[in-house]
Enzyme design. Structure first.
Site, PDB file in Angstrom:
ATOM      1  N   SER A  31       7.052 -11.244 -14.831  1.00 29.25           N
ATOM      2  CA  SER A  31       5.668 -11.075 -14.399  1.00 29.25           C
ATOM      3  C   SER A  31       4.827 -10.511 -15.535  1.00 29.25           C
ATOM      4  CB  SER A  31       5.657 -10.081 -13.227  1.00 29.25           C
ATOM      5  OG  SER A  31       4.352  -9.630 -12.962  1.00 29.25           O
ATOM      6  N   TYR A  53       8.073  -1.483  -9.087  1.00 29.62           N
ATOM      7  CA  TYR A  53       8.221  -2.947  -9.091  1.00 29.62           C
ATOM      8  C   TYR A  53       8.185  -3.474 -10.524  1.00 29.62           C
ATOM      9  CZ  TYR A  53       6.934  -7.834  -9.065  1.00 29.62           C
ATOM     10  OH  TYR A  53       6.901  -9.178  -9.349  1.00 29.62           O
ATOM     11  N   LYS A 108      11.178  -5.298 -13.098  1.00 32.98           N
ATOM     12  CA  LYS A 108      11.079  -6.537 -13.889  1.00 32.98           C
ATOM     13  C   LYS A 108      11.391  -6.260 -15.358  1.00 32.98           C
ATOM     14  CE  LYS A 108       9.958  -9.420 -10.641  1.00 32.98           C
ATOM     15  NZ  LYS A 108      10.918 -10.423 -10.209  1.00 32.98           N
TER      16      LYS A 108
HETATM   17  P1  NAD Z   1       8.420 -14.207  -1.928  1.00 33.06           P
HETATM   18  O1  NAD Z   1       8.635 -12.877  -1.300  1.00 33.06           O
HETATM   19  O2  NAD Z   1       7.627 -15.221  -1.189  1.00 33.06           O
HETATM   20  O3  NAD Z   1       9.839 -14.862  -2.305  1.00 33.06           O
HETATM   21  C1  NAD Z   1      10.956 -14.082  -2.655  1.00 33.06           C
HETATM   22  C2  NAD Z   1      12.126 -14.589  -1.822  1.00 33.06           C
HETATM   23  O4  NAD Z   1      13.299 -13.837  -2.158  1.00 33.06           O
HETATM   24  C3  NAD Z   1      11.893 -14.426  -0.319  1.00 33.06           C
HETATM   25  O5  NAD Z   1      12.184 -15.654   0.319  1.00 33.06           O
HETATM   26  C4  NAD Z   1      12.898 -13.343   0.093  1.00 33.06           C
HETATM   27  O6  NAD Z   1      13.358 -13.528   1.410  1.00 33.06           O
HETATM   28  C5  NAD Z   1      13.987 -13.524  -0.957  1.00 33.06           C
HETATM   29  N1  NAD Z   1      14.785 -12.334  -1.237  1.00 33.06           N
HETATM   30  C6  NAD Z   1      14.336 -11.075  -1.508  1.00 33.06           C
HETATM   31  N2  NAD Z   1      15.385 -10.260  -1.741  1.00 33.06           N
HETATM   32  C7  NAD Z   1      16.514 -11.015  -1.621  1.00 33.06           C
HETATM   33  C8  NAD Z   1      17.896 -10.738  -1.731  1.00 33.06           C
HETATM   34  N3  NAD Z   1      18.345  -9.502  -1.967  1.00 33.06           N
HETATM   35  N4  NAD Z   1      18.780 -11.754  -1.551  1.00 33.06           N
HETATM   36  C9  NAD Z   1      18.353 -13.004  -1.266  1.00 33.06           C
HETATM   37  N5  NAD Z   1      17.052 -13.317  -1.129  1.00 33.06           N
HETATM   38  C10 NAD Z   1      16.137 -12.329  -1.315  1.00 33.06           C
HETATM   39  O7  NAD Z   1       7.793 -13.949  -3.376  1.00 33.06           O
HETATM   40  P2  NAD Z   1       7.183 -14.977  -4.424  1.00 33.06           P
HETATM   41  O8  NAD Z   1       5.734 -14.705  -4.531  1.00 33.06           O
HETATM   42  O9  NAD Z   1       7.658 -16.339  -4.142  1.00 33.06           O
HETATM   43  O10 NAD Z   1       7.858 -14.415  -5.755  1.00 33.06           O
HETATM   44  C11 NAD Z   1       9.055 -14.960  -6.279  1.00 33.06           C
HETATM   45  C12 NAD Z   1       9.480 -14.166  -7.505  1.00 33.06           C
HETATM   46  O11 NAD Z   1       8.424 -14.207  -8.471  1.00 33.06           O
HETATM   47  C13 NAD Z   1       9.737 -12.686  -7.241  1.00 33.06           C
HETATM   48  O12 NAD Z   1      10.830 -12.282  -8.029  1.00 33.06           O
HETATM   49  C14 NAD Z   1       8.464 -12.009  -7.697  1.00 33.06           C
HETATM   50  O13 NAD Z   1       8.699 -10.692  -8.122  1.00 33.06           O
HETATM   51  C15 NAD Z   1       8.066 -12.894  -8.858  1.00 33.06           C
HETATM   52  N6  NAD Z   1       6.623 -12.846  -9.151  1.00 33.06           N
HETATM   53  C16 NAD Z   1       5.740 -13.097  -8.141  1.00 33.06           C
HETATM   54  C17 NAD Z   1       4.372 -13.018  -8.398  1.00 33.06           C
HETATM   55  C18 NAD Z   1       3.366 -13.226  -7.295  1.00 33.06           C
HETATM   56  O14 NAD Z   1       2.221 -12.759  -7.450  1.00 33.06           O
HETATM   57  N7  NAD Z   1       3.688 -13.918  -6.214  1.00 33.06           N
HETATM   58  C19 NAD Z   1       3.927 -12.700  -9.690  1.00 33.06           C
HETATM   59  C20 NAD Z   1       4.865 -12.476 -10.687  1.00 33.06           C
HETATM   60  C21 NAD Z   1       6.230 -12.553 -10.403  1.00 33.06           C
HETATM   61  C1  WQD Z   2      -6.406  -9.383  -8.213  1.00 28.81           C
HETATM   62  C2  WQD Z   2      -7.809  -8.808  -8.393  1.00 28.81           C
HETATM   63  C3  WQD Z   2      -7.998  -6.550  -7.597  1.00 28.81           C
HETATM   64  C4  WQD Z   2      -7.354  -7.498  -3.356  1.00 28.81           C
HETATM   65  C5  WQD Z   2      -0.504  -8.077  -8.405  1.00 28.81           C
HETATM   66  C6  WQD Z   2       0.659  -7.290  -8.935  1.00 28.81           C
HETATM   67  C7  WQD Z   2       1.318  -8.029 -10.054  1.00 28.81           C
HETATM   68  C8  WQD Z   2       1.639  -9.486  -9.675  1.00 28.81           C
HETATM   69  C9  WQD Z   2       0.528 -10.173  -8.959  1.00 28.81           C
HETATM   70  C10 WQD Z   2       3.955  -9.749  -9.181  1.00 28.81           C
HETATM   71  C11 WQD Z   2      -7.791  -7.359  -8.878  1.00 28.81           C
HETATM   72  C12 WQD Z   2      -8.874  -7.476  -6.778  1.00 28.81           C
HETATM   73  C13 WQD Z   2      -7.505  -7.588  -4.733  1.00 28.81           C
HETATM   74  C14 WQD Z   2      -8.478  -7.139  -2.553  1.00 28.81           C
HETATM   75  C15 WQD Z   2      -9.808  -6.995  -4.550  1.00 28.81           C
HETATM   76  N1  WQD Z   2       2.761  -9.603  -8.809  1.00 28.81           N
HETATM   77  N2  WQD Z   2      -8.711  -7.344  -5.320  1.00 28.81           N
HETATM   78  N3  WQD Z   2      -9.665  -6.906  -3.201  1.00 28.81           N
HETATM   79  O1  WQD Z   2      -3.297  -6.709  -8.925  1.00 28.81           O
HETATM   80  O2  WQD Z   2      -3.590  -8.621 -10.568  1.00 28.81           O
HETATM   81  O3  WQD Z   2      -1.417  -8.283  -9.467  1.00 28.81           O
HETATM   82  O4  WQD Z   2      -0.030  -9.347  -7.958  1.00 28.81           O
HETATM   83  O5  WQD Z   2       4.462  -9.622 -10.249  1.00 28.81           O
HETATM   84  O6  WQD Z   2       2.470  -7.320 -10.385  1.00 28.81           O
HETATM   85  O7  WQD Z   2       0.214  -6.036  -9.396  1.00 28.81           O
HETATM   86  O8  WQD Z   2      -3.302  -9.125  -8.131  1.00 28.81           O
HETATM   87  O9  WQD Z   2      -4.275 -10.308  -6.204  1.00 28.81           O
HETATM   88  O10 WQD Z   2      -3.702  -7.843  -5.965  1.00 28.81           O
HETATM   89  O11 WQD Z   2      -5.621  -8.524  -7.398  1.00 28.81           O
HETATM   90  O12 WQD Z   2     -10.904  -6.773  -5.076  1.00 28.81           O
HETATM   91  O13 WQD Z   2      -8.388  -7.025  -1.322  1.00 28.81           O
HETATM   92  O14 WQD Z   2      -8.444  -8.784  -7.115  1.00 28.81           O
HETATM   93  O15 WQD Z   2      -8.619  -5.317  -7.805  1.00 28.81           O
HETATM   94  O16 WQD Z   2      -8.900  -7.197  -9.729  1.00 28.81           O
HETATM   95  P1  WQD Z   2      -2.982  -8.077  -9.316  1.00 28.81           P
HETATM   96  P2  WQD Z   2      -4.190  -8.961  -6.824  1.00 28.81           P
END
Ligand code: NAD
Ligand code: WQD
Length: 350
Positions: free
Chosen positions: A126, A150, A154
């Protein structure tokens, strides 16, 4: 070439969209997911949309016996590792759960892979590993830091993967650093299905647009950004999923092992108000909002230098903010209950 692939966390938001593209590309897909934050309905829809079967194993990456059985009964050419918990606020309240699930779970997975001679891994990292960036756009060589458990999970996983490769150069490991994934499959049948109040901007806006929530709170209007609101690099989940196919192709084409990290972003910064305006235009709904105090821990701006992904993986984002909003709205409007059964029944009728 097509391959047998294990996708951990494949029932989740990004994993399910990626599974769809892997099936369409001809790969054989097994999903391991404990359904802690997802529904098997997402995989049912992946099968319908792809017209291909998917093998689903309900199990946990922290369970060594489950993993040993999975790897002894199957050969996988690679693992795409999404499984993890991802809510920043929850990680502050429950750090042990996050380190156990994300870090210890990844360790268990790596041990099972090593024992099975499967050493090709794409890991969901991330942009959070860049902390509060000193320079924009952010390149992969920027310093890494974490501001919450979190993010630290990562960062710890990236570091343990580097140590692993240094100890055994047979490993091929690609950490994909996602910026802000949004959007949904253009069919309207798959999308993000957050439980409870959404933490992230896009699902919150779409719930306001459909009337499920009264208004958006814009967290801060006094950042040093063009309109004062936070700027992020939003990337369509369909582009993000394609980045995993490109990552797999890259890794499998390498004659030797490697550890590397690559940003997946568009390279463009979008403000909260840009997002609100584009969503209103795409949905034809109004999104009332009020500007409130900054959210603790937020940074002003974050967007990728996306050139490494282009050069190395031959991948770049193709979909813009308009598509991100229109596709999110189609999913939201057609599935107001997400993947819950009432929505599924309605979905089948249409
Ligand atoms: P999500 O929660 O929709 O998907 C994660 C999946 O992993 C879920 O289906 C959950 O049931 C499963 N899971 C969690 N713990 C588990 C375990 N111990 N064993 C088996 N399954 C497990 O999340 P997402 O948005 O699809 O994110 C996927 C990956 O990408 C995550 O690792 C997340 O940290 C990373 N990521 C997400 C974002 C985002 O904003 N969505 C941003 C950066 C990184
Ligand atoms: C985006 C922008 C908020 C909600 C988070 C995690 C990051 C990554 C993605 C996994 C910001 C603003 C948000 C609301 C708002 N996940 N906002 N009102 O914070 O960039 O990242 O999700 O790795 O680790 O920190 O994403 O979508 O929460 O926010 O004004 O109700 O929207 O302040 O500027 P963020 P976000």
């Amino acid at each position: 070439m097509t391959h047998p692939i294990l996708i951990t966390g494949g029932a989740g938001y990004i994993g399910s969209h990626t599974a769809l593209q892997f099936l369409r590309a001809g790969h054989t897909v097994t999903v391991l997911d404990n359904l802690s934050n997802s529904s098997p309905e997402s995989l049912a829809r992946v099968q319908t949309l792809s017209g291909k079967p998917i093998r689903f194993v309900e199990g946990d990456i922290t369970d060594p016996e489950c993993l040993a059985q999975l790897f002894s009964n199957n050969h996988f050419a690679a693992v795409i590792h999404f499984a993890g918990l991802k809510a920043v606020g929850e990680s502050v309240a429950q750090p042990l759960r996050y380190y156990q699930n994300n870090v210890a779970g990844t360790l268990c997975l790596l041990q099972a892979m090593d024992a099975a001679n499967c050493r090709t891994l794409v890991f969901s990292s991330s942009a959070t590993v860049y902390g509060d960036p000193q320079q924009l756009p952010i390149s992969e060589s920027a310093p890494r830091s974490a501001t919450n458990p979190y993010g630290r999970s990562k960062l710890m996983i990236e570091e343990l993967l580097e140590d692993l490769y240094a100890s055994d150069p047979r490993w091929r490991i690609l950490c994909l650093r996602y910026f802000n994934p949004v959007g949904a499959d253009p069919s309207g049948r798959m999308g993000e299905d957050p439980q409870g109040i959404p933490n992230n901007l896009m699902p919150f806006i779409s719930q306001v647009a459909c009337g499920a929530r009264a208004q958006l709170s814009v967290f801060g209007g006094d950042y040093a950004t063009p309109d004062g609101t936070g700027v992020r690099d939003y990337i369509h989940v369909v582009d993000l999923a394609a980045g995993h196919l490109a990552a797999l192709d890259y890794l499998l084409a390498q004659p030797q092992g490697e550890w590397l990290a690559v940003n997946l972003g568009t390279g463009h910064g979008i403000s909260v108000l840009d997002m609100v305006k584009t969503f209103e235009a795409a949905s034809g709904q109004s999104v009332p909002y009020s500007v409130v105090a900054r959210r603790p821990g937020d940074i002003a701006a974050c967007y990728a230098d996306a050139s490494k992904a282009h050069q190395l993986l031959h991948w770049q984002a193709t979909l813009g903010l308009q598509e991100m909003c229109a596709d999110t709205w189609r999913w939201q409007a057609q599935n107001p209950q997400g993947y819950r059964l009432s929505a599924s029944a309605g979905d089948k009728k249409s």
